[in-house]
Every structure is written in structure tokens, then in C-alpha cells.
Design a protein around this motif. Structure first.
Motif, PDB file in Angstrom:
ATOM      1  N   ASP A  79       0.820  -1.219   0.000  1.00 47.39           N
ATOM      2  CA  ASP A  79       0.000   0.000   0.000  1.00 47.39           C
ATOM      3  C   ASP A  79       0.853   1.268   0.000  1.00 47.39           C
ATOM      4  N   GLY A 111      -1.522  -5.053  -2.044  1.00 47.40           N
ATOM      5  CA  GLY A 111      -1.663  -5.787  -0.779  1.00 47.40           C
ATOM      6  C   GLY A 111      -1.709  -4.764   0.341  1.00 47.40           C
ATOM      7  N   ASP A 130      -1.996  -3.621   3.904  1.00 49.06           N
ATOM      8  CA  ASP A 130      -1.935  -3.934   5.336  1.00 49.06           C
ATOM      9  C   ASP A 130      -1.796  -2.660   6.162  1.00 49.06           C
ATOM     10  N   GLY A 133       0.032   0.006   6.055  1.00 49.81           N
ATOM     11  CA  GLY A 133       1.311   0.673   6.320  1.00 49.81           C
ATOM     12  C   GLY A 133       2.465  -0.220   5.895  1.00 49.81           C
ATOM     13  N   GLY A 134       3.639   0.091   6.385  1.00 49.64           N
ATOM     14  CA  GLY A 134       4.823  -0.688   5.988  1.00 49.64           C
ATOM     15  C   GLY A 134       5.096  -1.815   6.969  1.00 49.64           C
ATOM     16  N   THR A 135       4.515  -2.979   6.712  1.00 52.53           N
ATOM     17  CA  THR A 135       4.675  -4.079   7.680  1.00 52.53           C
ATOM     18  C   THR A 135       6.022  -4.778   7.551  1.00 52.53           C
TER      19      THR A 135
HETATM   20 MG   LIG Z   1       1.952  -2.304   3.512  1.00 52.69          MG
END
Ligand SMILES: [Mg+2]
Ligand SMILES: Cc1ncc(C[n+]2csc(CCOP(=O)(O)OP(=O)(O)O)c2C)c(N)n1
Length: 606
Positions: A506, A532, A534, A536-538
Motif C-alpha cells: 500500500d 496488498g 496492510d 502501512g509498511g509491515t
Molecule cells: Mg503495507
């Protein structure tokens, strides 16, 4: 070679020069020109528009130079030949820098034409004037600061020479080191004049595919650097020798797979290597490299391309007792973790098998077989999400009993309703892609997840791994999509019917949201951005620091949560939008993408 119409001289030397320069680029095989609006560059812009009108080139207009340069990068990745990127002066030029760095580090040709003020207007605080020559430092293969044209035949010839020089350096013909080239063009008033070309004469000349096929027909410049490093062998013979693996990093290409097969060696090929296929492929290479029976026993590694997705590969190459051979047909900088590589070569030749004892033969075969089988077992072990029910209870008529059939249907339906996981997502996107399609991965988590599990398949997968930025992914993919689906491609490729799928996170998507802007008259290819989401930055959740730092701080500064309404964003830019929350929805959306640009949002758990 068919002739382009000669320009009669207009009232503007800037226009005469622009036509001469762009026409020569076209003659030499350039087909895509990306252009951003601006006053100083108007002669180049109007000349490009006129050349497009007569069918000589394809023009792509963007307002954001950052995206424009990545779009140019995408064309070069797809077609193997540089596109031109035209901008005005000032910050417009600086906005090209991210794509220039990516092109520099991944060895992709790109030609930048930036308009500038003439000498007399520099250094006196003229509007929109900065020090443009040298702005990109060592990242460009050539930077020419071209004085403002004043008129005359000699200038047309100089423009022609400039196009030859730029392409020779960009494609690496001059240096074996393809990459970006910067032509900084001073332009003086009058900034343009109206010119109309004779379409009847121009079109057949321009569309001569022979020119494209023979795109390298330009003259090599006098400065020919050639092979600079005498440690580098042009061809290195390689015997079967010790326990060997072949590593294929980004951009390695099919050569790596052929080498692994010729030597009977395990092939550890990253997902965007262009070598992620074949009988020797070891998908679960990361797990195995850390294993005493596998990684610890490696004695020699032959490395193609640029490995970036694992820590295990660089660690292996720095281990005592591992001899590393690095192979790269082009480029000046060599992959060399810990400065431990023993040999560098443009190409290697796997020597025919010498006579070996039965034991040696058996050991070589066992070495390969164990890597491949263990990898398969490891990947399968991680498969469990949905195991299809197989009806085994048969009725008297030899058909599955009704109850078994019902149970089968129930299991299938349940599977289709299962929420999407990352593993499911990467598998589904990989499965949906075929050789006439293109697949582009954003940087971050999903490419790593794909790299761990997707089976061998000969498809064209790309990722910007030169610097692994999360910027410019949408624009790069648009270049690949438009380039691969372009009518009249020299290879009459079935890719004209394909879809370009882009698998990205994202934040990576939102970083390049501006590239969703496709103005009136711009190409709208079959591209499907699979986001994909989620929130934020997972990828940062896996960092060691995530175990110790305060959660709230980590969220704020690394995860950087977002709740953008992607459906609204898609609608605002006129892209089709769909949401896939279950496996069934995902499979449907991937196998029948809309014919125009679309976004498929896939919610993922953090
Ligand atoms: Mg993400
Ligand atoms: C231009 C640029 N800025 C910052 C980074 C550092 N970075 C790497 S991954 C990432 C987060 C990506 O998040 P997302 O795209 O949502 O992927 P996820 O990890 O959540 O799957 C960032 C900021 C980068 N690689 N490039």
C-alpha cells in the motif's frame, strides 16, 4: 535506410535543432518519448508532437517529471532500447534523479533531454535557472552541456552527432556499461516556430522496423572505453570441479539457468532474476543456505545478476572456503560482498564433463538432487492453507458417493471463502501470469514472500532492484505495460494481448499515486495494480528493533499507518477498482482483469 524529410530552416534555431536531434534519435531506433510541459523546452515538445502526428514516434505526456523518468525506465526495461525523457529547466530536472539512480544501478539505458537557459542567463538569478550540468554526478554515463543553437546547417549535423553519442553511451556500445545519459540543452529566444512535416513522406520512413531491429546502427564515438578492468575475463572456462551452486540475482536472465543445467548444479534464482525456472531450481534456497548439509557444504558459487532479496547469499559468499565467480555481460560495478570474489567474467563456458569415476558422478547427482528435493519439501510444508478434499469413498457404480461429493463441494466453497493471506496472494498472482503477460513487483515484503515460495515458471518478472526504492513503481510498470502492448512491435509479440500485473504494498502504491494520472489522449494499457493493503509498511515489523522499541513510536515512524480510501482514489483518477477479500474473489479478479487500467485492493492482516 529510408530518409526522413529534411527540415527547411524555421525562424527558430531552437526548433531546427530540436527537429534534427529528435529525428536522428528516431532514425536510430528510439520509439518512445516521454515529455513534461514547460516553456523553455517548447521547441523539443512541439517537435515531438509533430513527429508523433506523422507516426514517427509515440509520445507520452506527464506532468510529474519523477513519474515521467520512471515511465521512460519502464520502456527501456521492456524494449531494451532507451526512451527519451524531455523536461524544462529548474526543479523539473532534479525530479528525474530517483529514476536516474535506479537506471544507473540497474544498468538500464535512458536519455534525458533537459532544457536550460543559455550561458548569458546563467548565474544571474534568472527565473527557474540552476546548475543543471553535472546535477546527476557519476550516475550518468555522459553529460553534455550543449550551447544554445544559433542557426545553420552545421548545427543540424552537430545535433545528429549528439544523438549518436547519447545512444552509444546509453546502450553501453561505447563502454559495456549501459545507463542514463544527460543532454542539457541551452535554448534561446525565439524558443520555437511552427513547423509542419510532410506526413506522406515521413510515416513509411519512420515505421521501417528495420531501423528498430538494427537499432545499434549508430556510430560508436571516438571515446571508446571498452574493458577497463584487467581482472575481468571476457570468457572464463569453468570445469565441473567442487560442490557448486549457481546464484541468479535480479536481471541474471536465462543464461544462469542454462549454466546450472550445463553444470548439473543447483540454481538459486531470485523471483525477478529471469532464471526462476528449470529442473535445477531451488525455491527454498534461504532455508537451505543456513543448513549444515547444504549451505555449509558449498565450495563454489557462480553468481549472475544482482542478488538483493536475501541476507543468506551475501553471507555465503563471505564464508571461508567458498570460491566465488561473478559473471556479468555488462556493467562497471561488480557484486562482491566482503570483497571476497575470486574471479569476474563477462561470460563463462562450462567445459564438457571429463571422465569421472562412478562415485564422483553419483556424488554430483546427489548434490543437485538433494537441493531440489529438499527445497520442494520445504515449500510444500508451508502450503497448508487449503488442502483440497479428494473424494475417495466410491459408490457401487464406481462414482464418488453423494455424501463425499457434497463434502468435496463444501470444502471447495470453504476454500474459496478463505480470507487472502500473503502466501495465497503471491501464489495466485504468479499462477495468473503467463509468458505474454508481464509481472512487476514493488519493493518490500511481497517480493520477498514470492521469492520464498513461487514455483519455477518462465515468465517476464521485473522489479526495480537497482536501489530497491518504493518510488516510481506504478510509472515503471506503466512503461512496461505500454511498451509490451504497443501496436507494431518488431517481434509482433503476443504480449500485445497480455496483461501487466503489478504486485505492490500500500505505501509503495501511494508513493507513486501521481502516476495514476493519465491525461486525455494518453495510452491506457491493460495493467492491474494488485495492492496488498496492510495499512502501512509491515516489512518493518520484522526488524529486530520491533522487539525492543515502544510500539507506538514504531508505528508512528516506521509502520506509518494510512487509511486512504483506495476506491475513491481509483475513481478520482478514472481507474477501475475492485476489492478481493477471499481466495475466490482474488482468483476471479486476477484471471479476468478489465481491459483498461485497474486497481485490485487485497486487504492483508498486519
Ligand atoms: Mg503495507
Ligand atoms: C523511496 C524509498 N523510500 C523509503 C524506502 C524504505 N522502505 C522500504 S519498504 C517501505 C515500506 C513499504 O510498505 P508497503 O509498500 O506497504 O509494503 P509492506 O511491507 O507493507 O508489504 C519503506 C518505506 C524505500 N525503499 N524507498
Amino acid at each position: 535506410m529510408p530518409e526522413l524529410p529534411r527540415m527547411s530552416q524555421s525562424d527558430s534555431p531552437a526548433t531546427d535543432f530540436s527537429f534534427a536531434l529528435l529525428s536522428e534519435f528516431v532514425r536510430l531506433g528510439v520509439r518512445h518519448v516521454v515529455l513534461c510541459p514547460g516553456s523553455r523546452s517548447q521547441a523539443l515538445a512541439l517537435a515531438a508532437a509533430e513527429l508523433e502526428r506523422v507516426g514517427a514516434l509515440r509520445l507520452h505526456v506527464r506532468i510529474d517529471e519523477r513519474g515521467a523518468a520512471f515511465l521512460g525506465l519502464g520502456f527501456a526495461i521492456e524494449t531494451g532500447f532507451p526512451a527519451l525523457v524531455v523536461t524544462t529547466s529548474g526543479t523539473a530536472v532534479a525530479n528525474l534523479h530517483p529514476a536516474v539512480l535506479e537506471a544507473h544501478h540497474s544498468g538500464v539505458p535512458l536519455v534525458l533531454l533537459t532544457a536550460d537557459r543559455p550561458a548569458e542567463l546563467r548565474g544571474i538569478r534568472s527565473n527557474q535557472t540552476t546548475a543543471q550540468p553535472g546535477l546527476f554526478g557519476d550516475a550518468v554515463r555522459l553529460c553534455e552541456d550543449v550551447p544554445a543553437p544559433q542557426g545553420g546547417d552545421a548545427e543540424s549535423e552537430a545535433a545528429t552527432d549528439l544523438a549518436h553519442l547519447a545512444l552509444a553511451f546509453a546502450t553501453g556500445l561505447a563502454t559495456l556499461d549501459p545507463g542514463p545519459v544527460h543532454l542539457n540543452l541551452a535554448l534561446r529566444e525565439p524558443l520555437s516556430a511552427a513547423v509542419t512535416l510532410d506526413a506522406a513522406r515521413a510515416v513509411p520512413a519512420m515505421l521501417a522496423e528495420a531501423v528498430v531491429a538494427d537499432g545499434m546502427a549508430f556510430r560508436a564515438p571516438a571515446v571508446c572505453v571498452g574493458e577497463r578492468d584487467d581482472r575481468v575475463a571476457s570468457v572464463l572456462p569453468i570445469g565441473h570441479g567442487p560442490r557448486t551452486i549457481v546464484v541468479a540475482g535480479h536481471g541474471a536472465g536465462a543464461e544462469a539457468e542454462a549454466t546450472a543445467r550445463a553444470g548439473g548444479w543447483p540454481l538459486l534464482a531470485e523471483v525477478s532474476s529471469g532464471a526462476h525456472f528449470g529442473p535445477n531450481l531451488v525455491v527454498a534456497y534461504r532455508g537451505l543456505l543456513g543448513d549444515a548439509d547444504f549451505g555449509a557444504r558449498v565450495e563454489r558459487a557462480i553468481v549472475f545478476g544482482h542478488p538483493t532479496l536475501s541476507r543468506e547469499v551475501p553471507a555465503l559468499l563471505q564464508r571461508d572456503g567458498v570460491e566465488t565467480v561473478v559473471v556479468s555481460p555488462t556493467g562497471d560495478e561488480w557484486f562482491n560482498p566482503g570483497h571476497r570474489a575470486q574471479a569476474f567474467a563477462r561470460r563463462i563456458d562450462v567445459l564438457p564433463l571429463p571422465r569421472r569415476s562412478i562415485e564422483e558422478e553419483r556424488e554430483a547427482r546427489t548434490w543437485l538432487g538433494r537441493w531440489v528435493t529438499s527445497s520442494r519439501n520445504l515449500v510444500d510444508a508451508g502450503l497448508p492453507e487449503v488442502s483440497p478434499f479428494v473424494p475417495t469413498r466410491l459408490g457401487l457404480d464406481g462414482k464418488p458417493e453423494l455424501s463425499a461429493q457434497r463434502e468435496y463441494v463444501r470444502t471447495e466453497l470453504a476454500a474459496l471463502r478463505t480470507p487472502v493471506t500473503r502466501r495465497m496472494l503471491v501464489d495466485a498472482v504468479w499462477r495468473a501470469s503467463w509468458p505474454h503477460d508481464r509481472l512487476v513487483f514493488g519493493a518490500s515484503r511481497l517480493i520477498r514472500d514470492a521469492d520464498r515460495v513461487v514455483p519455477g515458471k518462465r515468465i517476464l518478472a521485473h522489479a526495480n532492484r537497482g536501489l530497491a526504492g518504493i518510488d516510481g513503481t506504478v510509472a515503471t510498470a506503466l512503461g512496461i505495460a505500454i511498451g509490451s502492448q504497443a501496436p507494431g512491435r518488431a517481434d509482433a509479440a503476443p504480449s500485445a494481448r497480455g496483461t501487466t500485473r503489478v504486485l505492490l504494498g500500500d505505501l509503495t502504491f501511494l508513493h507513486d499515486a501521481g502516476s495514476l494520472l493519465l491525461g486525455a489522449g494518453e495510452s491506457r494499457p491493460r495493467i492491474q495494480l494488485v495492492v496488498g493493503n496492510d495499512g502501512g509498511g509491515t516489512i518493518f515489523d520484522a526488524l529486530e528493533v520491533a522487539g525492543t522499541a515502544p510500539r507506538a513510536a514504531l508505528d508512528r515512524v516506521l509502520y506509518t499507518p494510512q487509511a486512504v480510501d483506495l476506491a475513491a482514489l481509483a475513481a478520482a483518477y478514472g481507474w477501475e477498482y475492485a476489492l478481493a477479500e477471499t481466495r475466490g474473489e482474488l482468483d476471479d479478479a486476477l484471471t479476468s482483469p478489465p481491459p483498461s487500467p485497474s486497481i485490485l485492493e487485497v486487504p492483508l492482516p498486519r
